[in-house]
Design a protein around this motif. Structure first.
Motif, PDB file in Angstrom:
ATOM      1  N   ARG A  73      66.277  17.088  -2.910  1.00  0.00           N
ATOM      2  CA  ARG A  73      67.220  15.955  -2.985  1.00  0.00           C
ATOM      3  C   ARG A  73      67.611  15.651  -4.430  1.00  0.00           C
ATOM      4  O   ARG A  73      68.771  15.427  -4.738  1.00  0.00           O
ATOM      5  N   ARG A  74      66.660  15.714  -5.342  1.00  0.00           N
ATOM      6  CA  ARG A  74      66.976  15.486  -6.761  1.00  0.00           C
ATOM      7  C   ARG A  74      67.853  16.614  -7.307  1.00  0.00           C
ATOM      8  O   ARG A  74      68.731  16.392  -8.121  1.00  0.00           O
ATOM      9  N   ASP A 117      71.462  16.118  -6.692  1.00  0.00           N
ATOM     10  CA  ASP A 117      72.115  15.248  -7.679  1.00  0.00           C
ATOM     11  C   ASP A 117      72.552  16.050  -8.907  1.00  0.00           C
ATOM     12  O   ASP A 117      73.639  15.824  -9.450  1.00  0.00           O
ATOM     13  N   GLU A 159      80.108   7.684  -5.698  1.00  0.00           N
ATOM     14  CA  GLU A 159      78.679   7.961  -5.759  1.00  0.00           C
ATOM     15  C   GLU A 159      77.931   7.457  -4.519  1.00  0.00           C
ATOM     16  O   GLU A 159      77.052   8.137  -3.995  1.00  0.00           O
ATOM     17  N   ALA A 160      78.263   6.276  -4.046  1.00  0.00           N
ATOM     18  CA  ALA A 160      77.568   5.714  -2.883  1.00  0.00           C
ATOM     19  C   ALA A 160      77.823   6.575  -1.639  1.00  0.00           C
ATOM     20  O   ALA A 160      76.902   6.839  -0.858  1.00  0.00           O
ATOM     21  N   ALA A 179      75.848   9.794  -1.952  1.00  0.00           N
ATOM     22  CA  ALA A 179      74.419   9.549  -1.697  1.00  0.00           C
ATOM     23  C   ALA A 179      74.156   9.437  -0.196  1.00  0.00           C
ATOM     24  O   ALA A 179      73.171   9.980   0.315  1.00  0.00           O
ATOM     25  N   ARG A 180      75.033   8.737   0.508  1.00  0.00           N
ATOM     26  CA  ARG A 180      74.871   8.587   1.961  1.00  0.00           C
ATOM     27  C   ARG A 180      74.965   9.942   2.663  1.00  0.00           C
ATOM     28  O   ARG A 180      74.149  10.270   3.529  1.00  0.00           O
ATOM     29  N   THR A 197      71.900  12.023   2.040  1.00  0.00           N
ATOM     30  CA  THR A 197      70.780  11.561   2.871  1.00  0.00           C
ATOM     31  C   THR A 197      70.896  12.130   4.278  1.00  0.00           C
ATOM     32  O   THR A 197      69.909  12.599   4.859  1.00  0.00           O
TER      33      THR A 197
END
Length: 191
Positions: free
Chosen positions: A91-92, A95, A172-173, A176-177, A180
């Motif tokens: 996950r990192r 990014d 970005e939000a 991120a969603r 996930t």
């Protein structure tokens, strides 16, 4: 000039180059269109001659940023795996991949021309990135934390899709969603 002064100058030049790369990467990430070399120099707080001394052409700057970002991705996979459980490392790493995609957006025209001319070997980059993803997936399979049927190609395709529709930093939000949701599909059942 003695040997110690020469080493000191080389160290300064290396630090200056690294700082220019860092600033240029940030400028490219924030840009909607390709920024000028003057804008990059101004943001770095140096004169245009200093920028050109380190990077004589736009292509040399783009190449340096591109290679730096690929190195960050491949080294990042190893570093993250050394510190974190495979799902967290993956996950990192996603990014980091998003940062790489964002940096490419601000230099896309130059980058595409360089790939087309053969100045940048796209297939080599692809192989390096897939190997980085596969290392994390392999570690996750070994611990039983990540699904065995997910391939590096699956992850790469999903990430390209996610970052195409949700480009950082503006979205970005949303990115991120979506990341996930992707991770929820990669975690091994029962975890």
């Amino acid at each position: 000039m003695n040997q110690q002064e020469t080493r000191g100058q080389r160290a300064d030049a290396t630090r200056n180059r690294a700082q220019l790369l860092e600033v240029a990467t940030r400028v490219f990430i924030a840009a909607d269109d390709e920024p000028s070399m003057r804008a990059i120099a101004r943001e770095a707080g140096v004169g245009i001659a200093t920028l050109y001394r380190h990077f004589p052409t736009r292509e040399s700057l783009v190449d340096a940023i591109y290679r730096d970002q690929v190195e960050r991705l491949t080294a990042g996979a190893r570093e993250l795996l050394a510190e974190l459980a495979p799902p967290v490392a993956l996950r990192r790493w996603m990014d980091l991949f998003g940062d790489w995609i964002a940096a490419k957006n601000g230099m896309l025209d130059t980058l595409l021309a360089m790939i087309e001319s053969g100045e940048i070997a796209h297939t080599q980059t692809r192989s390096e990135l897939l190997a980085a993803i596969d290392a994390i997936l392999g570690a996750g399979r070994a611990t039983g934390e990540l699904r065995a049927d997910v391939t590096a190609e699956d992850i790469a395709a999903a990430l390209i899709g996610i970052f195409t529709v949700a480009r950082p930093p503006q979205h970005e939000a949303r990115a991120a969603r979506l990341l996930t949701i992707l991770m929820n599909g990669i975690i091994a059942p029962g975890r």
